[in-house]
Design an enzyme around this catalytic site. Structure first.
Site, short mmCIF file in Angstrom:
data_model
loop_
_atom_site.label_atom_id
_atom_site.label_comp_id
_atom_site.label_asym_id
_atom_site.label_seq_id
_atom_site.Cartn_x
_atom_site.Cartn_y
_atom_site.Cartn_z
N THR A 1 1.82 2.76 -9.83
CA THR A 1 0.88 2.00 -9.01
C THR A 1 -0.24 1.39 -9.83
O THR A 1 -0.66 1.95 -10.86
CB THR A 1 0.27 2.91 -7.93
OG1 THR A 1 -0.79 2.21 -7.25
CG2 THR A 1 -0.32 4.17 -8.53
N TYR B 1 -4.83 9.67 -5.70
CA TYR B 1 -3.53 8.99 -5.67
C TYR B 1 -3.21 8.39 -7.03
O TYR B 1 -2.14 8.64 -7.62
CB TYR B 1 -3.54 7.91 -4.59
CG TYR B 1 -2.35 6.98 -4.65
CD1 TYR B 1 -1.05 7.47 -4.50
CD2 TYR B 1 -2.51 5.61 -4.85
CE1 TYR B 1 0.05 6.63 -4.56
CE2 TYR B 1 -1.42 4.76 -4.91
CZ TYR B 1 -0.14 5.27 -4.77
OH TYR B 1 0.94 4.41 -4.83
#
Length: 340
Positions: free
Chosen positions: A127, A152
């Site tokens: 990501t 995250y």
């Protein structure tokens, strides 16, 4: 016979999270390219119906070493595409241990199963959140510092580090694809974003346009961006899925080389620009509710995508915001029909 053709004749590709949003599109891209595919998914956020007929399906957890060993042996798995994990940034801030468990600890177990089982190629769903807050307003390059600002991003970066170290220690190569904001749906409406309570902006907006939500929250109007709302690089999920097929081919053709690459279009749209596009495509006006910023959200994230274009010859086919919205809308309408 080419290395790729030989590999196709001997091995299956295991897709973790293959019943979910991005994973199901990758399964279709692999099948369209002639690969044999197997899927493992715990169906917490995925759907059994999203896995096409003829694809071997295993319901279970990627940290189940005994199950993974059986799948690798039964399917003669030669490569793994790893999508399984948790992806909601604000939730990672409020429940970090969930993210370190699902995205880091379980990925470690999966990587161990791959190496123990002789799987030599691994593609990881990473990501842009690994970059944190960009140092400049321009597109982010792969060489930019990776300083995540939320659990995250950190949980994904830790898995990138594990893959790097394992590639140095074993006969094993990998590709970490750093996604920017994934959106849209299969142009043939074979699959799409189906998770209830999804937080992806375009998904939420088309739900609102179809009356499934009362409004769309705009989280933050005081960012240092042209209209004050967050800017993101929205990549069509089918272009992203195609990048995974190209990554797989590259790993097979050059097994001594690994890759860490951005997946985005190189330009962004603000939240308000996205909502304007949904209004335009649907010919309806969505109610917008202005709210404060969410924890862990940077002002702008756009990709420098020159590396993936040069290295894999990746050429996006759906780089158009209205097209992305149209495909998401068509899928959302199909979900409405399915629910009746």
């Amino acid at each position: 016979m080419s290395a790729i053709d030989s590999f196709k004749g001997r091995h299956a590709i295991l897709v973790t999270g293959g019943a979910g949003y991005i994973g199901s599109h990758a399964v279709l891209a692999l099948l369209d390219a002639g690969w044999k595919v197997a899927v493992i998914d715990n169906l917490v956020t995925g759907f059994r119906w999203a896995v096409p007929d003829g694809v071997a399906f295993y319901e279970g957890d990627i940290a189940d070493g005994e199950l993974l060993a059986r799948i690798i042996a039964e399917q003669k798995v030669g490569a793994i595409l790893h999508f399984a994990g948790s992806v909601v940034v604000p939730e990672s801030v409020s429940d970090p241990l969930k993210y370190y468990s699902n995205n880091t600890v379980k990925s470690r177990a999966l990587i161990e199963s791959a190496i123990t089982g002789g799987v030599r190629h691994f593609i990881f769903s990473s990501t842009a959140a690994t970059y944190g807050t960009p140092e400049s307003d321009g597109p982010i390059a792969e060489s930019d510092p990776q300083v995540p600002i939320n659990p995250y991003g950190t949980s994904k970066l830790m898995t990138e580090w594990m893959l790097r170290d394992c590639a140095a220690a074993h006969e094993f190569n990998y590709c970490a694809l750093r996604y920017f904001n994934v959106a849209g749906a299969d142009p043939q409406a074979r699959t799409g974003q189906s998770t209830a309570g999804a937080t992806h902006l375009i998904k939420v907006a088309v739900e609102a346009a179809l009356g499934k939500r009362d409004n769309v929250g705009v989280f933050g109007t005081d960012f240092d961006t042209p209209d004050g709302t967050g800017v993101r690089d929205y990549i069509h999920v089918s272009d992203l899925a195609h990048a995974h097929v190209l990554a797989l081919e590259a790993l097979i053709e050059e097994p001594s080389r690994s890759h860490m690459l951005n997946c985005g279009y190189g330009h962004g749209y603000s939240v308000l620009e996205v909502l304007d596009a949904v209004d335009r495509v649907t010919n309806r006006q969505i109610k917008r509710v202005l709210q404060g910023r969410r924890a862990g959200d940077p002002a702008s994230l756009t990709a420098d995508n020159q590396a993936i274009r040069a290295r894999f010859g990746w050429t996006p086919q759906h780089d158009d915001l209205d097209t992305i919205v149209s495909h998401a809308l068509a899928w959302e309408r199909q979900l409405s029909e399915r629910a009746r």
